[in-house]
Each structure stands twice: as structure tokens, then as C-alpha cells.
Write a protein that holds these residues in place. Structure first.
Motif, PDB file in Angstrom:
ATOM      1  N   LEU A 250     112.265  12.302  57.289  1.00 26.71           N
ATOM      2  CA  LEU A 250     111.101  12.399  56.413  1.00 26.71           C
ATOM      3  C   LEU A 250     109.803  12.349  57.216  1.00 26.71           C
ATOM      4  CD1 LEU A 250     110.174  12.418  53.372  1.00 26.71           C
ATOM      5  CD2 LEU A 250     109.942   9.928  53.608  1.00 26.71           C
ATOM      6  N   LEU A 251     108.919  13.276  56.884  1.00 26.29           N
ATOM      7  CA  LEU A 251     107.550  13.286  57.407  1.00 26.29           C
ATOM      8  C   LEU A 251     106.586  13.055  56.253  1.00 26.29           C
ATOM      9  CD1 LEU A 251     107.761  16.604  59.479  1.00 26.29           C
ATOM     10  CD2 LEU A 251     107.971  14.287  60.403  1.00 26.29           C
ATOM     11  N   GLU A 252     105.402  12.490  56.569  1.00 25.95           N
ATOM     12  CA  GLU A 252     104.332  12.401  55.578  1.00 25.95           C
ATOM     13  C   GLU A 252     103.019  12.842  56.205  1.00 25.95           C
ATOM     14  OE1 GLU A 252     101.979   9.433  52.475  1.00 25.95           O
ATOM     15  OE2 GLU A 252     103.499   8.579  53.831  1.00 25.95           O
ATOM     16  N   LEU A 253     102.252  13.606  55.434  1.00 23.62           N
ATOM     17  CA  LEU A 253     100.911  13.990  55.863  1.00 23.62           C
ATOM     18  C   LEU A 253      99.986  12.801  55.626  1.00 23.62           C
ATOM     19  CD1 LEU A 253      98.943  16.185  56.864  1.00 23.62           C
ATOM     20  CD2 LEU A 253      98.632  16.849  54.460  1.00 23.62           C
ATOM     21  N   THR A 254      99.667  12.090  56.691  1.00 22.91           N
ATOM     22  CA  THR A 254      98.829  10.899  56.580  1.00 22.91           C
ATOM     23  C   THR A 254      97.401  11.157  57.053  1.00 22.91           C
ATOM     24  OG1 THR A 254      99.724  10.196  58.727  1.00 22.91           O
ATOM     25  CG2 THR A 254     100.715   9.246  56.741  1.00 22.91           C
ATOM     26  N   GLY A 255      97.164  12.345  57.630  1.00 24.29           N
ATOM     27  CA  GLY A 255      95.814  12.741  58.010  1.00 24.29           C
ATOM     28  C   GLY A 255      95.281  13.781  57.049  1.00 24.29           C
ATOM     29  N   SER A 256      94.176  14.408  57.406  1.00 21.70           N
ATOM     30  CA  SER A 256      93.527  15.354  56.497  1.00 21.70           C
ATOM     31  C   SER A 256      93.822  16.813  56.821  1.00 21.70           C
ATOM     32  CB  SER A 256      92.007  15.136  56.522  1.00 21.70           C
ATOM     33  OG  SER A 256      91.493  15.299  57.851  1.00 21.70           O
ATOM     34  N   ASP A 260      97.098  19.690  62.253  1.00 20.57           N
ATOM     35  CA  ASP A 260      96.975  18.714  63.328  1.00 20.57           C
ATOM     36  C   ASP A 260      98.282  17.922  63.399  1.00 20.57           C
ATOM     37  OD1 ASP A 260      96.379  16.711  65.122  1.00 20.57           O
ATOM     38  OD2 ASP A 260      94.774  15.816  63.902  1.00 20.57           O
ATOM     39  N   ALA A 261      98.983  18.038  64.522  1.00 24.12           N
ATOM     40  CA  ALA A 261     100.274  17.355  64.649  1.00 24.12           C
ATOM     41  C   ALA A 261     100.141  15.848  64.441  1.00 24.12           C
ATOM     42  CB  ALA A 261     100.886  17.652  66.013  1.00 24.12           C
ATOM     43  N   ASN A 262      98.992  15.277  64.831  1.00 26.55           N
ATOM     44  CA  ASN A 262      98.782  13.835  64.694  1.00 26.55           C
ATOM     45  C   ASN A 262      98.547  13.412  63.245  1.00 26.55           C
ATOM     46  OD1 ASN A 262      98.986  13.282  67.489  1.00 26.55           O
ATOM     47  ND2 ASN A 262      96.883  14.022  67.787  1.00 26.55           N
ATOM     48  N   ALA A 263      98.382  14.393  62.345  1.00 22.54           N
ATOM     49  CA  ALA A 263      98.175  14.063  60.935  1.00 22.54           C
ATOM     50  C   ALA A 263      99.494  13.793  60.222  1.00 22.54           C
ATOM     51  CB  ALA A 263      97.432  15.197  60.238  1.00 22.54           C
TER      52      ALA A 263
END
Length: 488
Positions: A250-256, A260-263
Motif C-alpha cells: 500500500l502507498l498513500e499520497l501524503t504530499g501535494s 513527486d516521489a517523496n509525496a
């Protein structure tokens, strides 16, 4: 009336109400439809949705054509015919036809369904993602080819999935930096300018890094977006599908910024995996759908019954409801056994159906038996004698109908060499014509109905020695044989 009698009558009334409520509740509970997995004998890489009164399901076909199943109930979906919906497979994309998904998107031609599928030529290095667009808003198509989605980039890729984030459309897929050989398939994302065209640079957002992602061979594939309460998640399949340890991460988009891979934040543990006690192995490559009433979230996935089964036709399609953790993340639970009885998705209901009663043998009704069509008394099982009168497959104008089997969705009454049979829709124009009839006033009694063949308008549906066929009608016997009542 004495106070005692009033009290006794009051108590009796309360008991009757309670007893009646218990009966009603018991009846409702008894009528609750259930099912067991799997939905098919073989079906990997499933994608499923509920739309406008029907479930729709696609799975990997390995070669063309792409097929789709349709039914209003889960029970019906199990028996539904796999109808060809896309047949355009030239030599450069007729191998390894994998993982078809269909999405309803607002494209340049308005709202349309788009099928994303993986295919190539003879070698695995040729795998690319292709797109087909529906002519209208029917998930069953027809579809036309729009192109290879990567365009001039010509990236290697499989398992395309789309998601809309902040009004922009994005493609997720499993890709590699260069050639497939020697690289670990990873999850990528890129923006789309329309449903079949990428724009800009791609970003890798997940690559195999944990031990549980590296069983057999390192692998991240089959991404599937899931959005809930304003948050965007992506499940993906990890490890080699040849192993029983194929599972979901599982991945979650935690950035905007999705590019951006770091998001993106990866869960360090798998979120759905083998359940040896239940006899479920390699549960992965999934999708998501809502229950008919929109109140429940369901996961669709494939799995094996044995730890020694691999990555082929032994995999079958399964579904189960999932919930949400207090922190807002999905909780998929564990895959259930094929003997576990599950309630059907909330809001599912059987659409209306009818029987066709013979005019001159009024104790007999039209039914299918071993795919032949006849009139019989006391039809058993009863569903063999029930049909949905749907808009004509060849002409959906007023008065034109087709007869879809209730217990074999996607199968219709059609004529073949003038004899009537029950057959699965093969998607051809000829089938549609053979299965379409114009409902007119009964030839023997205008208060009943007769059914005129669409492509042989001089012939009508009639019984002859109890078997159904289409014939020209020229006498009183023929008119009686060709007259039916559409009964409840």
C-alpha cells in the motif's frame, strides 16, 4: 370492559406486534442473498464495477478478444457469458493480453468508457499499455482502438490504472527504467492530457525494497488507486506471481504533488496476503468497487487454491467487503476461504423478469433445457422459464425486444437455422439480429403478444411439437402456436 381485560388485550396486542416483527425480521434474514467465492473457474487480473443496475467484470484473456461479463446479481455474474467487447488485435499487440481495466472518464468525445490493457508482439520486451474507447456510455461497448498510451516515449509497461487527483488525470502502471530484462518492475505515475495520451515525465513511486516484495523475483505491479475521504491510496502486487507469497502492498499520497516521489509513503508491511488456514494463496492483482447502494467498499482480486499453483489459469476471481481503520487507512482483512458464505453487496436486487405462456397450451411456458428452447408445464427449475425482456440487441427502438435468460445472464434466445436456442452473446451483428424480435399484437388474440423475427420479418416465434422456432404463419393453428402472454 374491566381493567384486567383491557390490560390483557393490550399485552396480547404487544405480543402480536413483537411476534409479527420477529417473523418479518426472520423472513428478511432468510431472504438475504449470499454467495461463495470464486466468481469463475479461471480468471486472473480482475477488474470489476457496478454501474446502472449491473455488475461488470473483465479478466485476463491472454490473447484477443477482450471479453466482459455483465449481470445484475453476484449469482448471475457466476453464470454470465463472457461477451467479446474488443476484437482489434493485429500482430504487434496480439500476445500476452493482460490485465484489462475499464474506467468511465470524461474524454474529448464526452463521457466514455476506456479499456486499458497490456499487450505486445512475441516477446515480453514488447509489452506496452493500449487504450480502447467506447462508442457511447455502455460498458459493453463497442470499442475502438485509440493507441499505445506511451506514444513516442515507448516505455515498457503493463497493468495500467488511472486516477483523477485535484482535477488532473494520471496513469499508474508497472514499468522499468529501460528494457524489461535485468530491471525490477516498479510502480510509475505520469500525467495524462487525455485518456490515451501521456504528457511530461514519469515518476517512479515504488520499487521492491522489503523482503516481502522480493519473494521469487523483485516485483511491484498491478497498481490500483483507491480514494476515500479526500485521501488517495494505491495498492500494488508485490513479489513474483508464480509464488504463493504474491501479495498486496500500500502507498498513500501524503504530499501535494503526485509526480513527486517523496509525496508518496509506503506501508512497510503487506496489507493483504496468503491465508494458509483458509487455503488461499497468492491473493493479489486487485481492483475496487462500491456496493449497489454505495454504502460498502469491496475488493476484487485473484488467488489460487494451492501453494503449488503458479501464475496461470489456476487463478480465479474473488471478492469480499473491506472496512476502514480509525486512522482512515483501508483494512482489507484476510482473504476468506472458498467455503465461507458471504452476504451479497448491499443494495443488490433481482430485476423484474417474465414468463412466456403459450396461448393454445396455457399450462405450458417457454423454457430453456440444455440450451434448446421449448414449452413445458411445471418448469423446473423455475428460473429456466424466466426471461428479462430487454431492448432489442439489434434495434432498441420501441417495440423491439430480446429475451435474456435470468439464470444465464448474457445468454439470449436466438434463432439458428430457424430453430430457437439459448446462446451466449458473441458480440456479432448476426447474433444481435437473430436475437431481436418485434413485439406485436397476438396473431390469435390481440390482447396477447406475438414476436416477429427482426431479420426474417415474414417469420414469427412459434412452437411446433413443443419446440420453439421461427416460421411463416399462414393458418389458424400457426397463429395460435405463435401467440404468447407475457406473464409475471
Amino acid at each position: 370492559m374491566s381493567a384486567f381485560r383491557r390490560t390483557a388485550l393490550c399485552l396480547a396486542s404487544i405480543l402480536l406486534l413483537l411476534f409479527g416483527s420477529m417473523i418479518t425480521a426472520s423472513s428478511a434474514q432468510a431472504q438475504q442473498a449470499t454467495f461463495t467465492n470464486p466468481l469463475n473457474g479461471s480468471g486472473s487480473d480482475p477488474w470489476m464495477t457496478y454501474h446502472d443496475g449491473n455488475y461488470y467484470l473483465m479478466t485476463t484473456t491472454w490473447t484477443g478478444p477482450l471479453t466482459m461479463k455483465k449481470a445484475p446479481t453476484i449469482a448471475g455474474l457466476k453464470n454470465a457469458a463472457a461477451v467479446p467487447v474488443f476484437t482489434d488485435f493485429p500482430a504487434d499487440r496480439d500476445h500476452y493480453v493482460w490485465a484489462p481495466e475499464f474506467h468511465f472518464l470524461n474524454g474529448p468525445n464526452g463521457p466514455r468508457w476506456y479499456i486499458y490493457y497490456s499487450a505486445g508482439a512475441a516477446g515480453i520486451e514488447d509489452q506496452r499499455i493500449h487504450v480502447a474507447e467506447s462508442a457511447g456510455t455502455d460498458p459493453m461497448g463497442p470499442y475502438t482502438y485509440k493507441g499505445m498510451i506511451f506514444g513516442a516515449n515507448n516505455w515498457w509497461g503493463i497493468d495500467g490504472n488511472v486516477v483523477t487527483i485535484d482535477g488532473s488525470l494520471y496513469l499508474l502502471w508497472s514499468g522499468v527504467p529501460g528494457r524489461w530484462t535485468g530491471n525490477d518492475p516498479s510502480v510509475y505515475i505520469v500525467r495524462l492530457s487525455d485518456p490515451w495520451t501521456v504528457t511530461g515525465a514519469r515518476t517512479m513511486i515504488s520499487t521492491p525494497e522489503y523482503d516481502w516484495e522480493n519473494v521469487g523475483t523483485p516485483m511491484n505491479e498491478g497498481p490500483a488507486a483507491l480514494q476515500h475521504d479526500g485521501r488517495t491510496f494505491v495498492t500494488y502486487s508485490a513479489s513474483n506471481c508464480q509464488t504463493p507469497d504474491y501479495r498486496l502492498g500500500l502507498l498513500e499520497l501524503t504530499g501535494s504533488n503526485p509526480l513527486d516521489a517523496n509525496a508518496w509513503t509506503k506501508d512497510p508491511e503487506p496489507v493483504f496476503e496468503r491465508n494458509d488456514a483458509a487455503g488461499v494463496y497468492g491473493p493479489a492483482h486487485n481492483g475496487f468497487f462500491k456496493s449497489p447502494d454505495g454504502t460498502e467498499d469491496w475488493i476484487v482480486y485473484h488467488a489460487n487454491d494451492s501453494a503449488t499453483d503458479g501464475c496461470g489459469n489456476t487463478r480465479n476471481t474473488r471478492i469480499q467487503e473491506f472496512n476502514w481503520n480509525p486512522d482512515g487507512t483501508p483494512n482489507f482483512g484476510t482473504p476468506v476461504s472458498t467455503s465461507t458464505v458471504l452476504p451479497v453487496p448491499s443494495g443488490e436486487s433481482e430485476p423484474p423478469s417474465s414468463r412466456l405462456q403459450s396461448y393454445n397450451f396455457q399450462d405450458r411456458y417457454v423454457r430453456h433445457a440444455d440450451y434448446d428452447v421449448r414449452i413445458d408445464p411445471a418448469v423446473s427449475p423455475a428460473q429456466d422459464g424466466r426471461f428479462r425482456l430487454v431492448p432489442g440487441l439489434a434495434n432498441d427502438g420501441t417495440g423491439y425486444v430480446s429475451f435474456e435468460s435470468v439464470n444465464f445472464p448474457g445468454h439470449y434466445l436466438r434463432h439458428s437455422n430457424y430453430d430457437m436456442v439459448l446462446a451466449p452473446d458473441n458480440g456479432t451483428a448476426l447474433f444481435a439480429q437473430d436475437a431481436t424480435f418485434r413485439q406485436v399484437a397476438g396473431l390469435a388474440d390481440a390482447s396477447w403478444s406475438s414476436f416477429q423475427s427482426y431479420n426474417f420479418p415474414t417469420r414469427y416465434l412459434r412452437h411446433d411439437n413443443y419446440l420453439l422456432r421461427i416460421d411463416p404463419i399462414s393458418d389458424a393453428t400457426g397463429r395460435a402456436d405463435a401467440t404468447f402472454r407475457v406473464a409475471s
